[in-house]
Design a protein around this motif. Structure first.
Motif, PDB file in Angstrom:
ATOM      1  N   LEU A 105       0.696  -1.348  -0.133  1.00  0.00           N
ATOM      2  CA  LEU A 105       0.181  -0.221  -0.071  1.00  0.00           C
ATOM      3  C   LEU A 105       1.393   1.426  -0.383  1.00  0.00           C
ATOM      4  O   LEU A 105       0.788   2.068  -0.815  1.00  0.00           O
ATOM      5  CB  LEU A 105      -1.034  -0.202   1.192  1.00  0.00           C
ATOM      6  N   ALA A 106       1.874   1.159   0.650  1.00  0.00           N
ATOM      7  CA  ALA A 106       2.549   2.403   0.887  1.00  0.00           C
ATOM      8  C   ALA A 106       3.644   2.565  -0.746  1.00  0.00           C
ATOM      9  O   ALA A 106       4.013   3.873  -1.210  1.00  0.00           O
ATOM     10  CB  ALA A 106       3.450   2.270   2.276  1.00  0.00           C
ATOM     11  N   GLU A 107       4.000   1.313  -0.969  1.00  0.00           N
ATOM     12  CA  GLU A 107       4.839   2.068  -2.017  1.00  0.00           C
ATOM     13  C   GLU A 107       3.661   2.204  -3.074  1.00  0.00           C
ATOM     14  O   GLU A 107       4.067   3.440  -4.390  1.00  0.00           O
ATOM     15  CB  GLU A 107       4.935   0.529  -2.681  1.00  0.00           C
ATOM     16  N   SER A 108       2.560   1.606  -3.094  1.00  0.00           N
ATOM     17  CA  SER A 108       1.349   2.544  -4.874  1.00  0.00           C
ATOM     18  C   SER A 108       1.430   3.735  -4.269  1.00  0.00           C
ATOM     19  O   SER A 108       1.301   4.364  -5.482  1.00  0.00           O
ATOM     20  CB  SER A 108       0.456   1.433  -4.665  1.00  0.00           C
ATOM     21  N   LEU A 109       0.821   4.422  -2.947  1.00  0.00           N
ATOM     22  CA  LEU A 109       0.487   5.788  -2.974  1.00  0.00           C
ATOM     23  C   LEU A 109       2.540   6.425  -3.568  1.00  0.00           C
ATOM     24  O   LEU A 109       1.546   7.601  -4.247  1.00  0.00           O
ATOM     25  CB  LEU A 109       0.692   5.813  -1.768  1.00  0.00           C
ATOM     26  N   ASP A 110       3.079   5.696  -3.125  1.00  0.00           N
ATOM     27  CA  ASP A 110       3.817   6.935  -3.048  1.00  0.00           C
ATOM     28  C   ASP A 110       4.530   6.707  -5.068  1.00  0.00           C
ATOM     29  O   ASP A 110       4.872   7.296  -4.789  1.00  0.00           O
ATOM     30  CB  ASP A 110       5.756   5.987  -2.255  1.00  0.00           C
ATOM     31  N   ARG A 111       4.500   5.846  -5.525  1.00  0.00           N
ATOM     32  CA  ARG A 111       5.106   5.534  -7.421  1.00  0.00           C
ATOM     33  C   ARG A 111       3.399   6.454  -8.098  1.00  0.00           C
ATOM     34  O   ARG A 111       4.141   6.724  -8.888  1.00  0.00           O
ATOM     35  CB  ARG A 111       4.835   4.523  -6.822  1.00  0.00           C
ATOM     36  N   GLY A 112       2.683   6.161  -7.304  1.00  0.00           N
ATOM     37  CA  GLY A 112       1.030   6.740  -7.748  1.00  0.00           C
ATOM     38  C   GLY A 112       0.284   7.973  -6.903  1.00  0.00           C
ATOM     39  O   GLY A 112      -0.437   7.973  -7.756  1.00  0.00           O
ATOM     40  N   SER A 113       1.463   8.674  -6.688  1.00  0.00           N
ATOM     41  CA  SER A 113       1.007   9.978  -5.801  1.00  0.00           C
ATOM     42  C   SER A 113       0.180  10.586  -7.344  1.00  0.00           C
ATOM     43  O   SER A 113      -0.806  11.090  -7.069  1.00  0.00           O
ATOM     44  CB  SER A 113       2.290  11.106  -5.542  1.00  0.00           C
ATOM     45  N   ASP A 114       1.024  10.801  -8.889  1.00  0.00           N
ATOM     46  CA  ASP A 114       0.253  11.774  -9.392  1.00  0.00           C
ATOM     47  C   ASP A 114      -0.450  11.256 -10.050  1.00  0.00           C
ATOM     48  O   ASP A 114      -1.744  12.465 -10.264  1.00  0.00           O
ATOM     49  CB  ASP A 114       1.020  11.339 -10.288  1.00  0.00           C
ATOM     50  N   ILE A 115      -1.140  10.516  -9.311  1.00  0.00           N
ATOM     51  CA  ILE A 115      -2.905   9.503 -10.040  1.00  0.00           C
ATOM     52  C   ILE A 115      -3.385   9.634  -8.320  1.00  0.00           C
ATOM     53  O   ILE A 115      -5.142  10.304  -9.082  1.00  0.00           O
ATOM     54  CB  ILE A 115      -3.145   9.125 -10.582  1.00  0.00           C
ATOM     55  N   PHE A 116      -3.549   9.629  -7.349  1.00  0.00           N
ATOM     56  CA  PHE A 116      -3.740   9.617  -6.051  1.00  0.00           C
ATOM     57  C   PHE A 116      -3.865  11.579  -5.589  1.00  0.00           C
ATOM     58  O   PHE A 116      -5.579  11.220  -5.528  1.00  0.00           O
ATOM     59  CB  PHE A 116      -3.448   8.402  -5.208  1.00  0.00           C
ATOM     60  N   TYR A 117      -2.897  11.793  -5.205  1.00  0.00           N
ATOM     61  CA  TYR A 117      -3.033  12.827  -5.242  1.00  0.00           C
ATOM     62  C   TYR A 117      -4.186  14.105  -5.542  1.00  0.00           C
ATOM     63  O   TYR A 117      -5.121  14.875  -5.298  1.00  0.00           O
ATOM     64  CB  TYR A 117      -2.323  14.080  -5.440  1.00  0.00           C
ATOM     65  N   PRO A 118      -4.394  13.651  -7.381  1.00  0.00           N
ATOM     66  CA  PRO A 118      -5.398  15.063  -7.493  1.00  0.00           C
ATOM     67  C   PRO A 118      -6.714  14.895  -6.872  1.00  0.00           C
ATOM     68  O   PRO A 118      -7.473  15.915  -6.320  1.00  0.00           O
ATOM     69  CB  PRO A 118      -5.296  15.425  -9.422  1.00  0.00           C
ATOM     70  N   ARG A 119      -7.158  13.124  -7.566  1.00  0.00           N
ATOM     71  CA  ARG A 119      -8.552  12.988  -7.474  1.00  0.00           C
ATOM     72  C   ARG A 119      -8.589  13.486  -5.797  1.00  0.00           C
ATOM     73  O   ARG A 119     -10.105  13.469  -5.195  1.00  0.00           O
ATOM     74  CB  ARG A 119      -8.530  11.544  -7.160  1.00  0.00           C
ATOM     75  N   TRP A 120      -7.823  13.184  -4.506  1.00  0.00           N
ATOM     76  CA  TRP A 120      -7.828  12.673  -2.952  1.00  0.00           C
ATOM     77  C   TRP A 120      -7.817  14.352  -2.929  1.00  0.00           C
ATOM     78  O   TRP A 120      -9.005  14.702  -1.453  1.00  0.00           O
ATOM     79  CB  TRP A 120      -6.515  12.715  -2.739  1.00  0.00           C
TER      80      TRP A 120
END
Length: 664
Positions: free
Chosen positions: A421-436
């Motif tokens: 989970l931590a690795e996914s959020l770190d690597r996918g910050s560019d797609i998770f951060y805008p929607r969050w």
């Protein structure tokens, strides 16, 4: 009085005092300062010299020495000008002679027995008195403070020693038996204090080692874990059958040797309240309120070796995406359910099984009014879709543990899912951060407040840090990210209001709702959701019971494949027939909730008009099937014991929470 002597007048009451008086005899006011040559006073007469210079050790016929403070007063003063003690002259000496007779029943002997009077008799010299008083003291085994012989407990730390730990009465100055000085044992008078100290320390250390050897360290480590905020030893103590209402004894407090933290009579609840451990306090109060006996025999505890193999197999199914999928994801999609063979066990064994498997407190909270789960008889009875809350660890990893239980039937002991989970959020910050951020901004505007750019960045970094910190509680974003890691929807049935232990509402809970892998391609995900329960900061896996046996001959004649059983129906509405919220939708997606649910899940409507999602139960993976079978055999053996011609009591086996891995 000679003519040279001049009285001085008090500034407060104008009383004329003798020159030798340092204070006013009438009002006890201070003598006014007069600039005098201190060297000229030495040539004055003897009377003035002895009175004014009271530090002179040579007495004078015109002075008398106070027996209390040894101050030399003028012969005309009836009381000491320094301490106020009366003057004892030859005329009234007979009034003081009678009490000096020391007998067994005299007033002075009785006064010597009082605890506050520790002075030796006047017949002993100062050296003898000092030696006898030192010999009479006893040393505390906890703080090494030397206490008086009549002290029943240590005056420094309050420790109460045993009778054998205190010196014998013959070495004490005053014996409590006859109130007289005991000098029968002449050798004790010549024993050095260092020898006695060494003897007492050796005895105390021996007894302390014995207490440590016989101590219940599971219980003591749990007490230390509460004050340090470490839930692991507390969980280990409770899961191994420990009593959460147990109190600390004096010997246990002595072993812990932290008087500032531990007191006699304290329980784990007292310690959690004192050190403000709210998360541990919730677990302890839940145990005390009656969530079970404390023994938990989940399948991974009965078969720990197979459970370890399952976790290793799960780690092998994780892949790390690239390009359009920068986060990690799994390649297998099992769904855990209770075996139908549970219904074949005797009633008493079934009761013990559910007591040791389910979280009765979480189940009661989710089913209490207003009910969150199992509120429809159509779903629970007619369609066989009753949900059961599995017992879960009480640490901050409960979300990850519940997800692993709902899929593979084990806990995330090695933090494999958390690291993914931590690795996914770190690597996918560019797609998770805008929607969050868009979702949180909409919620903030609804509550009429806003954040600056730097605050959003700080909040996002804190979310990443939580995901990468084992033992810490997670937020809604992490549930949303887990839906992408699992590549399947997650439905959370949670209480709407977080309540205190008194039943008072503390705040609104936002966890309830549907979490979809909205950032994935629909063809890349499966449509079978998993269900979780949320109750006051704690997640639990909600699993159904298989409607039919694994025996293919007993399967109903349906169009389902041989590896598939029957669908379980999970409600997408609350009991007020309102659709559950879908979290992390953009503004353009809002208003199309039902259509979005149908895109990502197999949604249908029951005869009663309830919108439900189908949860398909497939054949268990081989390792999971072996673990469940070994777990069932444990209760089948109990059923054989109770069904024998001469039934015996059901043996109780305690499986601690650390039996799930080789490390713990």
């Amino acid at each position: 009085m000679s003519g040279k002597e001049k009285k001085w007048s008090c500034e407060y009451c104008t009383y004329e005092n003798y020159p030798s008086a340092l204070k006013c005899t009438m009002c006890r006011g201070p003598r006014p300062f007069i600039s005098e040559d201190i060297y000229s006073l030495h040539n004055n007469d003897d009377k003035t010299n002895s009175a004014a210079g009271s530090c002179d050790t040579k007495p004078n016929i015109n002075t008398w020495q106070c027996e209390t403070c040894t101050f030399f007063n003028h012969i005309k003063d009836q009381i000491c000008t320094q301490c106020g003690s009366p003057f004892v002259s030859a005329s009234n000496l007979h009034d003081y002679l009678q009490p000096l007779k020391i007998t067994q029943h005299s007033d002075l002997a009785q006064s010597l027995s009082q605890p506050r009077n520790n002075s030796p008799p006047a017949s002993l010299t100062n050296v003898e008195n000092s030696k006898r008083m030192t010999l009479g003291k006893w040393t505390c085994m906890i703080c090494t403070y030397e206490n008086w012989p009549r002290a029943t407990k240590c005056s420094m730390c309050g420790y109460t020693p045993q009778t054998s730990q205190r010196p014998p009465s013959s070495s004490r100055l005053i014996s409590p038996s006859n109130q007289n000085i005991d000098v029968s044992n002449q050798e004790d008078l010549y024993r050095t204090p260092s020898n006695i100290m060494e003897e007492n320390n050796c005895e105390a250390e021996r007894k302390l080692r014995l207490m440590r050897r016989n101590a219940d360290w599971n219980w003591l480590n749990a007490c230390i874990g509460v004050i340090e905020g470490n839930p692991v030893p507390v969980e280990h103590y409770l899961s191994s059958g420990g009593d959460p209402a147990r109190t600390l004894t004096a010997s246990e407090v002595a072993i812990l040797n932290r008087s500032s933290a531990f007191d006699v009579g304290h329980t784990l609840v007292h310690l959690a309240i004192r050190f403000q451990r709210d998360d541990l306090l919730a677990v302890l109060l839940t145990q005390i309120r009656g969530s079970g006996s404390g023994r938990k025999n989940v399948p991974s505890y009965i078969a720990p070796d197979i459970a370890a193999d399952i976790r290793r197999h799960f780690a092998a199914t994780i892949r790390h995406g690239k390009a359009s999928f920068p986060y990690s994801f799994v390649t297998e999609f099992p769904t855990f359910a209770l075996p139908a063979e549970v219904d074949e066990l005797p009633g008493s064994v079934q009761e013990q099984l559910f007591e040791e498997l389910l979280d009765k407190d979480a189940q009661a909270q989710l089913e209490s009014e207003p009910a969150v789960i199992n509120w429809s008889l159509e779903l629970t009875v007619r369609l066989g879709s009753r949900l059961h809350a599995l017992w879960n660890r009480s640490a901050g990893d409960c979300l990850l543990d519940s997800v692993m239980q709902a899929t593979w039937g084990v806990f995330d002991r090695d933090n494999q899912l958390r690291s993914t989970l931590a690795e996914s959020l770190d690597r996918g910050s560019d797609i998770f951060y805008p929607r969050w951020r868009e979702y949180e901004e909409n919620h903030a505007s609804f509550l009429q407040y806003s954040l600056e750019e730097g605050q959003w960045e700080d909040d996002w970094q804190s979310m990443l840090q939580l995901a990468n910190s084992p033992g810490t509680s997670l937020e809604m974003l992490h549930v949303f990210a887990l839906a992408h890691v699992l590549r399947r929807p997650i439905i959370v049935y949670g209480v709407k209001y977080v309540k205190s232990f008194r039943g008072e509402a503390l705040g609104y809970s936002r966890f309830e709702g549907v979490y979809l892998p909205l950032l994935c391609e629909q063809s890349f995900c499966v449509r079978t959701p998993i269900a979780l329960g949320y109750t006051r900061g704690h997640f639990s896996a909600l699993v159904p019971m298989e409607p039919y046996s694994r025996n293919e001959s007993r399967l109903p004649k349906t169009n389902l494949g041989s590896d598939q059983l029957q669908s379980i129906f999970l409600p997408l509405m609350d009991r007020e027939r309102k659709i559950l919220p879908i979290h992390f939708l953009t503004e353009s997606e809002m208003g199309r909730e039902e259509a979005i649910l149908r895109q990502w899940m197999d949604v249908c409507e029951s005869e009663g008009g309830i919108l439900v999602a189908q949860q398909l139960l497939h054949k268990r993976p081989l390792l999971v099937a072996q673990m469940v079978e070994e777990w069932l055999n444990h209760y089948r053996r109990l059923a054989q014991v109770t069904g024998a011609p001469f039934p015996r009591p059901i043996p109780v086996q305690d499986y601690s929470s650390d039996g799930d891995t080789d490390d713990e």
